[in-house]
Design a protein around this motif. Sequence first.
Motif, PDB file in Angstrom:
ATOM      1  N   PRO A  64       0.801  -1.224   0.000  1.00  0.00           N
ATOM      2  CA  PRO A  64       0.000   0.000   0.000  1.00  0.00           C
ATOM      3  C   PRO A  64       0.836   1.277   0.000  1.00  0.00           C
ATOM      4  CG  PRO A  64       0.149  -0.855   2.217  1.00  0.00           C
ATOM      5  CD  PRO A  64       0.930  -1.803   1.340  1.00  0.00           C
ATOM      6  N   VAL A  65       2.158   1.152  -0.135  1.00  0.00           N
ATOM      7  CA  VAL A  65       3.050   2.316  -0.071  1.00  0.00           C
ATOM      8  C   VAL A  65       2.667   3.332  -1.148  1.00  0.00           C
ATOM      9  CG1 VAL A  65       5.426   3.085  -0.402  1.00  0.00           C
ATOM     10  CG2 VAL A  65       4.962   1.016   0.931  1.00  0.00           C
ATOM     11  N   SER A  66       2.579   4.604  -0.749  1.00  0.00           N
ATOM     12  CA  SER A  66       2.312   5.721  -1.673  1.00  0.00           C
ATOM     13  C   SER A  66       1.043   5.500  -2.501  1.00  0.00           C
ATOM     14  CB  SER A  66       3.511   5.948  -2.605  1.00  0.00           C
ATOM     15  OG  SER A  66       4.679   6.221  -1.866  1.00  0.00           O
ATOM     16  N   HIS A  67       0.001   4.970  -1.878  1.00  0.00           N
ATOM     17  CA  HIS A  67      -1.229   4.727  -2.634  1.00  0.00           C
ATOM     18  C   HIS A  67      -1.990   6.028  -2.875  1.00  0.00           C
ATOM     19  CE1 HIS A  67      -2.576   4.541   1.609  1.00  0.00           C
ATOM     20  NE2 HIS A  67      -3.710   5.043   1.149  1.00  0.00           N
ATOM     21  N   ASP A  68      -2.795   6.018  -3.912  1.00  0.00           N
ATOM     22  CA  ASP A  68      -3.614   7.178  -4.272  1.00  0.00           C
ATOM     23  C   ASP A  68      -5.045   7.064  -3.764  1.00  0.00           C
ATOM     24  OD1 ASP A  68      -1.545   8.454  -5.793  1.00  0.00           O
ATOM     25  OD2 ASP A  68      -1.896   6.990  -7.383  1.00  0.00           O
ATOM     26  N   GLU A  69      -5.485   5.836  -3.509  1.00  0.00           N
ATOM     27  CA  GLU A  69      -6.874   5.643  -3.083  1.00  0.00           C
ATOM     28  C   GLU A  69      -7.001   4.359  -2.288  1.00  0.00           C
ATOM     29  OE1 GLU A  69     -11.387   5.030  -5.016  1.00  0.00           O
ATOM     30  OE2 GLU A  69      -9.657   5.406  -6.323  1.00  0.00           O
ATOM     31  N   LEU A  70      -7.859   4.380  -1.287  1.00  0.00           N
ATOM     32  CA  LEU A  70      -8.271   3.197  -0.545  1.00  0.00           C
ATOM     33  C   LEU A  70      -9.779   3.095  -0.680  1.00  0.00           C
ATOM     34  CD1 LEU A  70      -7.873   0.871   1.552  1.00  0.00           C
ATOM     35  CD2 LEU A  70      -8.204   2.601   3.334  1.00  0.00           C
ATOM     36  N   ARG A  71     -10.253   1.944  -1.175  1.00  0.00           N
ATOM     37  CA  ARG A  71     -11.687   1.791  -1.367  1.00  0.00           C
ATOM     38  C   ARG A  71     -12.176   0.493  -0.731  1.00  0.00           C
ATOM     39  NH1 ARG A  71     -14.662   2.453  -7.163  1.00  0.00           N
ATOM     40  NH2 ARG A  71     -13.351   4.350  -7.058  1.00  0.00           N
ATOM     41  N   PHE A  72     -13.188   0.612   0.125  1.00  0.00           N
ATOM     42  CA  PHE A  72     -13.806  -0.568   0.722  1.00  0.00           C
ATOM     43  C   PHE A  72     -14.763  -1.180  -0.298  1.00  0.00           C
ATOM     44  CE2 PHE A  72     -12.149   1.568   4.354  1.00  0.00           C
ATOM     45  CZ  PHE A  72     -11.868   0.559   5.266  1.00  0.00           C
ATOM     46  N   VAL A  73     -14.586  -2.478  -0.573  1.00  0.00           N
ATOM     47  CA  VAL A  73     -15.454  -3.165  -1.534  1.00  0.00           C
ATOM     48  C   VAL A  73     -16.386  -4.145  -0.838  1.00  0.00           C
ATOM     49  CG1 VAL A  73     -13.884  -2.848  -3.469  1.00  0.00           C
ATOM     50  CG2 VAL A  73     -13.623  -4.860  -2.014  1.00  0.00           C
ATOM     51  N   ILE A  74     -16.063  -4.503   0.401  1.00  0.00           N
ATOM     52  CA  ILE A  74     -16.962  -5.282   1.258  1.00  0.00           C
ATOM     53  C   ILE A  74     -16.896  -4.662   2.642  1.00  0.00           C
ATOM     54  CG2 ILE A  74     -17.496  -7.524   2.294  1.00  0.00           C
ATOM     55  CD1 ILE A  74     -16.089  -8.879  -0.017  1.00  0.00           C
ATOM     56  N   MET A  86     -10.169  -7.937   6.930  1.00  0.00           N
ATOM     57  CA  MET A  86     -10.278  -8.411   8.306  1.00  0.00           C
ATOM     58  C   MET A  86     -11.436  -9.393   8.368  1.00  0.00           C
ATOM     59  SD  MET A  86     -10.694  -6.362  11.936  1.00  0.00           S
ATOM     60  CE  MET A  86      -8.974  -5.916  12.039  1.00  0.00           C
ATOM     61  N   GLY A  87     -11.139 -10.597   8.869  1.00  0.00           N
ATOM     62  CA  GLY A  87     -12.170 -11.596   9.089  1.00  0.00           C
ATOM     63  C   GLY A  87     -12.718 -12.244   7.842  1.00  0.00           C
ATOM     64  N   LEU A  88     -12.148 -11.965   6.659  1.00  0.00           N
ATOM     65  CA  LEU A  88     -12.660 -12.519   5.403  1.00  0.00           C
ATOM     66  C   LEU A  88     -11.507 -13.023   4.529  1.00  0.00           C
ATOM     67  CD1 LEU A  88     -15.295  -9.750   4.542  1.00  0.00           C
ATOM     68  CD2 LEU A  88     -15.779 -12.057   5.401  1.00  0.00           C
ATOM     69  N   PRO A  89     -10.760 -14.034   4.987  1.00  0.00           N
ATOM     70  CA  PRO A  89      -9.589 -14.488   4.233  1.00  0.00           C
ATOM     71  C   PRO A  89      -9.928 -15.027   2.850  1.00  0.00           C
ATOM     72  CG  PRO A  89     -10.099 -16.000   6.039  1.00  0.00           C
ATOM     73  CD  PRO A  89     -10.923 -14.785   6.259  1.00  0.00           C
ATOM     74  N   ALA A  90     -11.041 -15.744   2.707  1.00  0.00           N
ATOM     75  CA  ALA A  90     -11.401 -16.293   1.398  1.00  0.00           C
ATOM     76  C   ALA A  90     -11.709 -15.181   0.408  1.00  0.00           C
ATOM     77  CB  ALA A  90     -12.592 -17.237   1.535  1.00  0.00           C
ATOM     78  N   LYS A  91     -12.356 -14.124   0.872  1.00  0.00           N
ATOM     79  CA  LYS A  91     -12.675 -12.994   0.001  1.00  0.00           C
ATOM     80  C   LYS A  91     -11.396 -12.283  -0.440  1.00  0.00           C
ATOM     81  CE  LYS A  91     -17.217 -13.245   0.413  1.00  0.00           C
ATOM     82  NZ  LYS A  91     -18.122 -13.528  -0.736  1.00  0.00           N
ATOM     83  N   ILE A  94     -13.874  -7.514 -10.453  1.00  0.00           N
ATOM     84  CA  ILE A  94     -13.841  -8.769  -9.693  1.00  0.00           C
ATOM     85  C   ILE A  94     -14.543  -8.618  -8.350  1.00  0.00           C
ATOM     86  CG2 ILE A  94     -12.294 -10.289  -8.408  1.00  0.00           C
ATOM     87  CD1 ILE A  94     -12.348 -10.997 -11.297  1.00  0.00           C
ATOM     88  N   SER A  95     -14.333  -7.488  -7.711  1.00  0.00           N
ATOM     89  CA  SER A  95     -14.925  -7.276  -6.378  1.00  0.00           C
ATOM     90  C   SER A  95     -16.435  -7.173  -6.458  1.00  0.00           C
ATOM     91  CB  SER A  95     -14.361  -6.003  -5.739  1.00  0.00           C
ATOM     92  OG  SER A  95     -14.724  -4.856  -6.470  1.00  0.00           O
ATOM     93  N   ALA A  96     -16.957  -6.750  -7.614  1.00  0.00           N
ATOM     94  CA  ALA A  96     -18.402  -6.604  -7.769  1.00  0.00           C
ATOM     95  C   ALA A  96     -19.058  -7.922  -8.171  1.00  0.00           C
ATOM     96  CB  ALA A  96     -18.719  -5.541  -8.813  1.00  0.00           C
ATOM     97  N   ALA A  97     -18.255  -8.879  -8.601  1.00  0.00           N
ATOM     98  CA  ALA A  97     -18.803 -10.151  -9.088  1.00  0.00           C
ATOM     99  C   ALA A  97     -19.298 -11.041  -7.951  1.00  0.00           C
ATOM    100  CB  ALA A  97     -17.741 -10.882  -9.892  1.00  0.00           C
TER     101      ALA A  97
END
Length: 397
Positions: A335-345, A369-374, A394-397
Amino acid sequence: MQSVIIIGASLAGLNAAETLRREGYVGRLLVVGEEPHLPYDRPPLSKEIARGEWPVERTALDIDAILDDVEWRLSTKATALEALTRTVTFADGSRESYDGIIIATGAAPRRLAGDAMSGVHVLRTREDAVGLGADLARPDAHIVIVGGGFIGQEVAASARKLGRRVTMLEAVAPAAHVLGCEMGEMLAALHRRNGVDVRLGVAATAFEGEGRLKRVQLSDGTAIDADVALLGIGVVPNSDWLEGSGLTIENGVLCDESCLAAPGIVACGDVACWPNLRNGETRRIEHWDNALRQGEHAAKRLLAEAGGDHPGPYAPVPWFWTDQYGQKLQLLGSPVSHDELRFVIGSSGEDKFVALYRRGDRLTAAIAMGLPAKLNKFRKLLENSASWEEALAISAA
């Protein structure tokens, strides 16, 4: 290649040794370690050992029978290296040259002035964990965690599990320097929900007490009465002994993309700084998984110096986890020097979530957190340098 020395009886060093033998190296193999112990696992130190749930011996790593002929030289410190002749000097003044050298000396906790008093701890070794655990075993203990990195967070969670009073000090937010401010604030909220007094924008300036810690002075002019403190302000690579060696020392042992530091010399684990061609970053990675994989790669790269197959660049997708309050937080990528963080779940206010990091038009990391398979469905995307649009699809599928 007739002789190889591995300097550092660590997880990285152990895996390098086993890899050498599995790959067919039959020459002399010496493993030197500064600690008096054979290689052991460090993740339990901040959890099961600090809480007194395991005997410390349970951290010992299994050593494959393939290493039965290895020479172990423990309680031994290497003090100098001459890279050109691959000659190592030891603390007792003895010197010896080798055909191949693997540097796996790890890192050491940062210290603060005045921290040499009873009740003030760092956490890196078995002895550190046992000492900390003895203090946490006292029902009336109040521990101040100086620094909200992952070690500090895990110790805070362990202390709360024991019912101890915990205060955490951090400049911005827990692990914000790695995960960003939004995720750091989420972690601060997690600790607060579990009873930790998290104080941001403040630092420890002095430890007070006569022999035993009694008070921690803070940068805002206030003080906290406490009898236990843990310094969790990061680590520095154990590379000072290599100054003047002929190696390039920049935030550890600087290697090329294959872990080669000089002809016949490789480095791995917390002490190794190398360019990861996958993400374009030149840095060290202080994670268990990296020590395991880089130890293997460095050993294969050393054998290539003697005519073995070249393993190519070491370009992993980093993976890290931390266990706190019965939850497992996992991170894939950088995540170094990222431009955006977006929660998908989920969201930052929930105990179960998946979030993605973007740099430019690329997916660079995924955290859950708490969702290793995801989380795991993003591993292949990171391995293939997927675009941000692909990741969102992929996250929306």
